[in-house]
Design a protein around this motif. Structure first.
Motif, PDB file in Angstrom:
ATOM      1  N   VAL A 150       0.902  -1.332  -0.019  1.00 31.07           N
ATOM      2  CA  VAL A 150       0.173   0.009  -0.121  1.00 31.07           C
ATOM      3  C   VAL A 150       0.913   1.304   0.062  1.00 31.07           C
ATOM      4  N   VAL A 151       2.068   1.211   0.852  1.00 28.20           N
ATOM      5  CA  VAL A 151       2.764   2.357   0.934  1.00 28.20           C
ATOM      6  C   VAL A 151       3.668   2.571  -0.351  1.00 28.20           C
ATOM      7  N   PHE A 152       4.425   1.443  -0.912  1.00 26.81           N
ATOM      8  CA  PHE A 152       5.133   1.681  -2.015  1.00 26.81           C
ATOM      9  C   PHE A 152       4.372   1.923  -3.402  1.00 26.81           C
ATOM     10  N   VAL A 153       3.262   1.347  -3.635  1.00 28.55           N
ATOM     11  CA  VAL A 153       2.317   1.539  -4.716  1.00 28.55           C
ATOM     12  C   VAL A 153       1.494   2.956  -4.348  1.00 28.55           C
ATOM     13  N   SER A 154       2.525   4.062  -4.228  1.00 23.81           N
ATOM     14  CA  SER A 154       1.801   5.306  -4.209  1.00 23.81           C
ATOM     15  C   SER A 154       2.805   6.285  -4.627  1.00 23.81           C
ATOM     16  N   ASN A 155       2.583   7.602  -4.117  1.00 26.05           N
ATOM     17  CA  ASN A 155       3.429   8.612  -4.641  1.00 26.05           C
ATOM     18  C   ASN A 155       4.557   9.111  -3.596  1.00 26.05           C
ATOM     19  N   VAL A 156       4.804   8.446  -2.824  1.00 27.81           N
ATOM     20  CA  VAL A 156       5.613   8.665  -1.568  1.00 27.81           C
ATOM     21  C   VAL A 156       6.808   8.909  -1.998  1.00 27.81           C
ATOM     22  N   PHE A 157       7.533   8.068  -2.920  1.00 31.96           N
ATOM     23  CA  PHE A 157       8.896   7.919  -3.187  1.00 31.96           C
ATOM     24  C   PHE A 157       8.940   8.461  -4.713  1.00 31.96           C
ATOM     25  N   ASN A 200      -4.813   5.521  -4.356  1.00 27.04           N
ATOM     26  CA  ASN A 200      -4.315   4.841  -3.039  1.00 27.04           C
ATOM     27  C   ASN A 200      -4.541   6.203  -1.831  1.00 27.04           C
ATOM     28  N   PRO A 201      -5.028   5.735  -0.736  1.00 29.62           N
ATOM     29  CA  PRO A 201      -5.313   6.742   0.325  1.00 29.62           C
ATOM     30  C   PRO A 201      -3.958   7.446   0.820  1.00 29.62           C
ATOM     31  N   ILE A 202      -2.757   6.656   0.671  1.00 29.85           N
ATOM     32  CA  ILE A 202      -1.598   7.109   1.052  1.00 29.85           C
ATOM     33  C   ILE A 202      -0.993   8.210  -0.033  1.00 29.85           C
ATOM     34  N   THR A 203      -1.448   7.928  -1.058  1.00 25.43           N
ATOM     35  CA  THR A 203      -0.997   9.033  -2.094  1.00 25.43           C
ATOM     36  C   THR A 203      -1.826  10.328  -1.672  1.00 25.43           C
ATOM     37  N   HIS A 204      -2.977  10.198  -1.417  1.00 25.88           N
ATOM     38  CA  HIS A 204      -3.602  11.437  -1.026  1.00 25.88           C
ATOM     39  C   HIS A 204      -3.290  11.978   0.379  1.00 25.88           C
ATOM     40  N   LEU A 205      -2.786  11.195   1.130  1.00 30.42           N
ATOM     41  CA  LEU A 205      -2.034  11.559   2.399  1.00 30.42           C
ATOM     42  C   LEU A 205      -0.976  12.326   2.124  1.00 30.42           C
ATOM     43  N   ALA A 206       0.043  11.864   1.223  1.00 28.08           N
ATOM     44  CA  ALA A 206       1.243  12.583   0.997  1.00 28.08           C
ATOM     45  C   ALA A 206       1.113  13.785   0.202  1.00 28.08           C
ATOM     46  N   ASN A 207      -0.022  13.928  -0.630  1.00 27.38           N
ATOM     47  CA  ASN A 207      -0.303  15.151  -1.498  1.00 27.38           C
ATOM     48  C   ASN A 207      -0.569  16.329  -0.443  1.00 27.38           C
ATOM     49  N   ALA A 208      -1.379  16.139   0.556  1.00 29.77           N
ATOM     50  CA  ALA A 208      -1.882  16.821   1.413  1.00 29.77           C
ATOM     51  C   ALA A 208      -0.702  17.381   2.523  1.00 29.77           C
ATOM     52  N   GLU A 209       0.070  16.359   2.621  1.00 30.69           N
ATOM     53  CA  GLU A 209       1.369  16.700   3.592  1.00 30.69           C
ATOM     54  C   GLU A 209       2.260  17.463   2.801  1.00 30.69           C
ATOM     55  N   ARG A 210       2.403  17.317   1.763  1.00 29.18           N
ATOM     56  CA  ARG A 210       3.591  18.237   0.908  1.00 29.18           C
ATOM     57  C   ARG A 210       2.545  19.681   0.438  1.00 29.18           C
ATOM     58  N   GLY A 211       1.360  19.621   0.388  1.00 29.21           N
ATOM     59  CA  GLY A 211       0.694  20.942   0.266  1.00 29.21           C
ATOM     60  C   GLY A 211       0.715  21.748   1.441  1.00 29.21           C
ATOM     61  N   LEU A 212       0.520  21.137   2.578  1.00 30.53           N
ATOM     62  CA  LEU A 212       0.649  21.789   3.833  1.00 30.53           C
ATOM     63  C   LEU A 212       1.921  22.383   4.088  1.00 30.53           C
ATOM     64  N   MET A 213       2.996  21.532   4.210  1.00 28.71           N
ATOM     65  CA  MET A 213       4.331  21.941   4.395  1.00 28.71           C
ATOM     66  C   MET A 213       4.812  23.001   3.456  1.00 28.71           C
ATOM     67  N   ALA A 214       4.494  22.858   2.198  1.00 30.42           N
ATOM     68  CA  ALA A 214       4.727  24.019   1.148  1.00 30.42           C
ATOM     69  C   ALA A 214       3.993  25.391   1.153  1.00 30.42           C
ATOM     70  N   GLY A 215       2.853  25.027   2.123  1.00 31.72           N
ATOM     71  CA  GLY A 215       1.943  26.438   1.879  1.00 31.72           C
ATOM     72  C   GLY A 215       1.070  26.360   0.741  1.00 31.72           C
ATOM     73  N   THR A 216       0.775  25.306  -0.084  1.00 31.61           N
ATOM     74  CA  THR A 216       0.072  25.514  -1.116  1.00 31.61           C
ATOM     75  C   THR A 216      -1.152  24.384  -1.056  1.00 31.61           C
ATOM     76  N   ALA A 217      -1.645  23.711  -0.028  1.00 35.50           N
ATOM     77  CA  ALA A 217      -2.578  22.942   0.127  1.00 35.50           C
ATOM     78  C   ALA A 217      -3.855  23.528  -0.225  1.00 35.50           C
ATOM     79  N   SER A 218      -4.756  22.451  -0.821  1.00 30.97           N
ATOM     80  CA  SER A 218      -5.938  22.914  -1.214  1.00 30.97           C
ATOM     81  C   SER A 218      -6.926  22.197  -0.204  1.00 30.97           C
ATOM     82  N   ALA A 219      -8.189  23.027  -0.140  1.00 30.86           N
ATOM     83  CA  ALA A 219      -9.081  22.352   0.901  1.00 30.86           C
ATOM     84  C   ALA A 219      -9.552  21.051   0.458  1.00 30.86           C
ATOM     85  N   THR A 220      -9.479  20.633  -0.813  1.00 36.95           N
ATOM     86  CA  THR A 220     -10.032  19.252  -1.402  1.00 36.95           C
ATOM     87  C   THR A 220      -8.941  18.248  -0.551  1.00 36.95           C
TER      88      THR A 220
END
Length: 271
Positions: A199-206, A223-243
């Motif tokens: 689940v973790v490796f078939v995502s956009n983590v790496f 994959n939910p992990i892909t969505h979690l990683a996208n949200a983490e990247r957005g929040l830490m970069a200051g570009t996260a969307s509400a979606t």
């Protein structure tokens, strides 16, 4: 041996009987117990310390140059993903710890106490937040020391940690359910990692899913992990969307809606 013959008639009635702890008090007591176990058995922190360091260092310095041209550029992409990965992997130990308590008979003792029945499980979940916070802080601290810079500032980093803790707490219900079903802590740990690794490796983590075959990219995109990683990247970069953020919150809510009642039913059936 001298046997006492004179008993104090007030020995058993000197103080009023203490009130039974309510749901919140009992849950917090078990949360404190979970944290004390770390103090008395610090080896339990091996996974919390090892997983974040291992994945962050290895993937940055071994694959960063090949995947992104430089380790610095790859770290900007990788770190929010490893934040999600490290905390998600640590959640397996919620089920392992509960199963260990079951195998030692500790839960039989808890069930005989006049407390709110779900308190041992809810308290363990609250205590595990401390473990997740340590893992998240370690990933961020290591990343900043290696050169990662968060465009979202301290608030963005704090929001990213809060979101991953929410998702991890929801996911913990799955491992606790397995902890109530399987017979040994080792079985819970092995099955948990067998489920989590693909689940973790078939995502956009790496890597970005754009380079994957079409069928695999569609799996990675959902994959939910892909969505979690996208949200983490957005929040830490200051570009996260509400979606992005709401998707993770909805996924956490779905996990709780499915596995919390199932766990409660399994726990009640053991009674």
């Amino acid at each position: 041996m001298t046997v006492p013959t004179n008993r104090d008639p007030h020995a058993l009635a000197m103080h009023a009987r203490p009130r039974a702890a309510g749901p919140a008090g009992a849950s917090l007591a078990f949360a404190w117990r979970s944290l004390l176990k770390i103090k008395h058995v610090p080896e339990q922190l091996g996974d919390v310390l090892g997983i974040p360091i291992l994945f962050t260092l290895l993937f940055t310095y071994l694959f960063g140059g090949a995947l992104a041209g430089s380790t610095h550029d790859y770290l900007q992409f990788l770190l929010p993903g490893t934040l999600a990965l490290a905390v998600v992997f640590v959640t397996v130990y919620s089920g392992v710890t509960l199963n260990r308590d079951l195998s030692t008979g500790a839960f039989d003792r808890f069930r005989s106490m006049p407390i709110w029945r779900p308190a041992p499980i809810v308290g363990a979940l609250i205590g595990d937040l401390g473990r997740y916070l340590i893992a998240a802080g370690l990933v961020d601290g290591l990343g900043f020391a290696m050169g990662y810079r968060a465009g979202g500032g301290p608030l963005g980093v704090a929001a990213a940690i809060a979101l991953v803790l929410l998702f991890a707490s929801a996911l913990s219900w799955l491992w606790i359910a397995l902890g109530l079903i399987l017979r040994t802590p080792t079985a819970v740990q092995n099955l948990g990692f067998v489920i989590l690794f693909p689940v973790v490796f078939v995502s956009n983590v790496f890597v970005r899913p754009d380079t994957m075959p079409g069928w695999l990219r569609r799996i990675a995109d959902g994959n939910p992990i892909t969505h979690l990683a996208n949200a983490e990247r957005g929040l830490m970069a200051g570009t996260a969307s509400a979606t992005q953020v709401l998707w993770v919150i909805a996924a956490a809510g779905a996990l709780i809606a499915i596995f919390a009642p199932l766990t409660t039913a399994l726990y009640q059936r053991r009674n």
